[in-house]
Write an enzyme that holds these catalytic residues in place. Structure first.
Site, PDB file in Angstrom:
ATOM      1  N   GLN A 129     -80.781  -4.953   6.164  1.00  0.00           N
ATOM      2  CA  GLN A 129     -81.492  -4.815   7.429  1.00  0.00           C
ATOM      3  C   GLN A 129     -82.513  -5.939   7.595  1.00  0.00           C
ATOM      4  OE1 GLN A 129     -80.644  -2.530   9.714  1.00  0.00           O
ATOM      5  NE2 GLN A 129     -82.074  -3.466  11.154  1.00  0.00           N
ATOM      6  N   ALA A 150     -83.955  -3.019  14.058  1.00  0.00           N
ATOM      7  CA  ALA A 150     -85.074  -2.315  13.425  1.00  0.00           C
ATOM      8  C   ALA A 150     -85.693  -3.139  12.302  1.00  0.00           C
ATOM      9  CB  ALA A 150     -84.606  -0.978  12.878  1.00  0.00           C
ATOM     10  N   SER A 155     -85.008   1.725   9.960  1.00  0.00           N
ATOM     11  CA  SER A 155     -83.685   1.800  10.578  1.00  0.00           C
ATOM     12  C   SER A 155     -82.976   3.101  10.241  1.00  0.00           C
ATOM     13  CB  SER A 155     -82.823   0.621  10.112  1.00  0.00           C
ATOM     14  OG  SER A 155     -81.483   0.774  10.554  1.00  0.00           O
ATOM     15  N   HIS A 157     -79.839   3.338  10.239  1.00  0.00           N
ATOM     16  CA  HIS A 157     -78.682   2.943   9.434  1.00  0.00           C
ATOM     17  C   HIS A 157     -78.991   3.037   7.940  1.00  0.00           C
ATOM     18  CE1 HIS A 157     -75.744   1.644  12.416  1.00  0.00           C
ATOM     19  NE2 HIS A 157     -76.734   1.140  13.126  1.00  0.00           N
ATOM     20  N   ASP A 164     -72.307   2.984  14.254  1.00  0.00           N
ATOM     21  CA  ASP A 164     -71.966   2.289  15.490  1.00  0.00           C
ATOM     22  C   ASP A 164     -70.454   2.404  15.667  1.00  0.00           C
ATOM     23  OD1 ASP A 164     -74.594   1.540  15.759  1.00  0.00           O
ATOM     24  OD2 ASP A 164     -74.306  -0.442  14.873  1.00  0.00           O
ATOM     25  N   GLU A 213     -78.251   1.592  23.788  1.00  0.00           N
ATOM     26  CA  GLU A 213     -77.155   1.376  22.840  1.00  0.00           C
ATOM     27  C   GLU A 213     -76.182   2.557  22.900  1.00  0.00           C
ATOM     28  OE1 GLU A 213     -78.435   0.527  18.885  1.00  0.00           O
ATOM     29  OE2 GLU A 213     -79.452  -1.330  19.437  1.00  0.00           O
ATOM     30  N   TRP A 215     -73.339   2.806  21.896  1.00  0.00           N
ATOM     31  CA  TRP A 215     -72.432   2.801  20.745  1.00  0.00           C
ATOM     32  C   TRP A 215     -73.091   3.364  19.474  1.00  0.00           C
ATOM     33  CZ3 TRP A 215     -74.555  -1.563  23.017  1.00  0.00           C
ATOM     34  CH2 TRP A 215     -75.554  -2.214  22.267  1.00  0.00           C
ATOM     35  N   HIS A 216     -74.400   3.588  19.479  1.00  0.00           N
ATOM     36  CA  HIS A 216     -75.134   4.011  18.279  1.00  0.00           C
ATOM     37  C   HIS A 216     -75.302   5.529  18.276  1.00  0.00           C
ATOM     38  CE1 HIS A 216     -78.346   3.468  15.119  1.00  0.00           C
ATOM     39  NE2 HIS A 216     -78.654   4.669  15.585  1.00  0.00           N
TER      40      HIS A 216
END
Length: 475
Positions: A129, A150, A155, A157, A164, A213, A215-216
């Site tokens: 990240q 981020a 984040s 993730h 995603d 976003e 897609w997230h």
């Protein structure tokens, strides 16, 4: 998902508070400060989502839990937390086991409906990240990078609970237009049934701190995801009643300001019959534009402009004249007549004025563009390589009002640019992961860019061969 015991025992209180919030004035409060990872934090009620009032709820801070809350104000603790992950079946994307199983179940359900979801990105370590954030900062500057990426340690993730997703053919990959594709529409409607929510919805940047976003998606578990969906909250911040960004310091009382004496509704026009924009908490400072009508004042608050009743304002100090006219006129004097400008970074040309619009092409750093008209909300209409679109004025310099507009160039015939790979990267026969692999380009190698980007992929030349590579792994 099995909910924490503390969450279950507080459900009655939560429902009661939610009911009261619909009939009684809200009591504003600041969000609680982050607590150690092993504890839950009590969030205070706060109108942060278009006037939607959410009752106070427990916020999970333990990063090992599926409902852990993470954003810019609530970082992971420990900051370099690393979960146990597994590979999502049939992909190289990794997630925590609970999220991976839920995603596979969701993908199977979508396939039955004739929709093929592709896993694009999942778990990212603290170090990975950091690499991405530093890369975006070099390209776009820290301010814009913070809207699309981020800071390491904050984040979703990194929790292994965020994924995603995209279309199998790569269409509108990691772009706002993904929302209108078959996969985008399906996950937007059904993801909560499998424990996922769209984390960064449209129009919520001031709350979440991130651009739209579609897609997230964030895994919370089916029970909590359905609760968030059914609540009508457009963000997890609104669901818990906390702000996504750090509180700004209270501005000094100067000309052109006033202070609220109660929780005060800001509306689109001067009168209670107009649409509600946001509820401003008691005691907040607001900026006066200088316009007053029938006892109502036009104000600015939290990046919004609207009208409030003067009955609930004190310390009113009107400005000499409305500020909005003088602010807008100054920069346009030197640039509205400009014929051309130069890019100061690799710059996305979009179909409209704003990052939510489709990317037309990416203009390389240092290229000259023809300016076609006046600036709009910080964006310029330009022409480059025979295409028209909009670019952010933040990354333009050397505005010129003399001479003629530059001649358009064909990307294939113009001097080629180059980029370096940041990972071992597959070169494919076309723009998308479904295309045949021609060869694998080692990390750190320089490739020649042969033309314009297409759906996030670049046409390149390497080792005497032509093909396509994902722009995610170029710099």
């Amino acid at each position: 998902m099995k909910l924490p015991r503390a969450f279950k025992t507080s459900m009655a209180a939560v429902l009661s508070a939610a009911l009261l919030a619909t009939v009684l004035p809200a009591t504003p409060a600041l969000a609680a400060a982050p607590a150690p990872a092993t504890s839950a934090v009590q969030a205070q009620a706060l109108a942060v989502d278009g006037g939607l009032q959410i009752a106070a709820k427990k916020i999970q801070r333990n990063p090992s839990k599926d409902d852990v809350f993470v954003n810019k104000k609530y970082p992971l603790s420990p900051v370099k937390y690393a979960p146990k992950t597994v590979a999502v079946k049939g992909t190289n994307v990794r997630l925590k086991s609970s999220a991976a199983k839920a995603y596979s179940k969701m993908a199977k359900a979508a396939a039955k409906d004739g929709v093929k979801i592709r896993a694009v990105s999942g778990y990212r370590s603290y170090n990975r990240q950091a690499e991405l954030f530093n890369y975006y900062t070099r390209i776009y500057g820290k301010s814009y990078a913070s809207r699309i990426s981020a800071v390491p340690g904050t984040s979703e993730h990194q929790t292994g609970l965020a994924i995603d997703v995209g279309n199998a053919n790569g269409a509108c990959g990691l772009q706002a237009c993904f929302a209108n594709t078959p996969v985008g529409k399906w996950v937007g409607k059904n993801a909560h049934k499998y424990g996922f929510i769209m984390r960064y919805q449209k129009g919520q940047e001031s709350v979440t701190g991130y651009s739209y976003e579609p897609w997230h998606f964030r895994y919370l578990g089916t029970s909590l995801a359905k609760s968030v969906k059914n609540s009508g909250a457009k963000s997890l911040e609104a669901f818990y009643g906390v702000s996504g960004k750090k509180a700004k310091s209270t501005p000094k009382q100067t000309k052109g300001t006033a202070r609220t004496t109660a929780n005060l509704n800001m509306r689109t026009g001067a009168g209670a019959g107009n649409r509600l924009l946001v509820t401003i908490p008691k005691g907040k400072s607001v900026q006066l534009t200088g316009s007053k009508k029938s006892g109502w004042y036009q104000i600015r608050y939290s990046s919004k402009t609207g009208w409030v009743s003067g009955k609930y304002l004190k310390n009113i100090s009107m400005p000499a004249a409305p500020k909005k006219d003088s602010k807008k006129s100054a920069p346009q004097k030197s640039t509205s007549n400009a014929k051309s400008a130069k890019t100061t970074a690799n710059l996305n040309m979009r179909a409209g004025a704003g990052t939510s619009h489709r990317v037309v092409l990416t203009i390389p750093n240092g290229k000259k563009v023809a300016v076609r008209g006046a600036k709009k909300s910080g964006w310029y209409p330009v022409k480059y390589a025979g295409k028209n679109g909009w670019v952010s004025g933040t990354y333009l310099s050397n505005f010129s009002s003399s001479g003629t507009a530059p001649k358009t160039t064909n990307p294939k015939s113009s001097k080629s640019s180059s980029k370096k790979t940041i990972a071992n990267l597959n070169m494919r026969s076309g723009a998308g992961t479904g295309k045949r692999v021609i060869l694998t380009i080692p990390k750190g190698k320089t490739v020649t860019i042969r033309g314009s980007k297409k759906s996030g992929w670049y046409p390149v030349k390497y080792a005497g061969k032509n093909g396509w590579v994902s722009g995610t792994y170029l710099r």
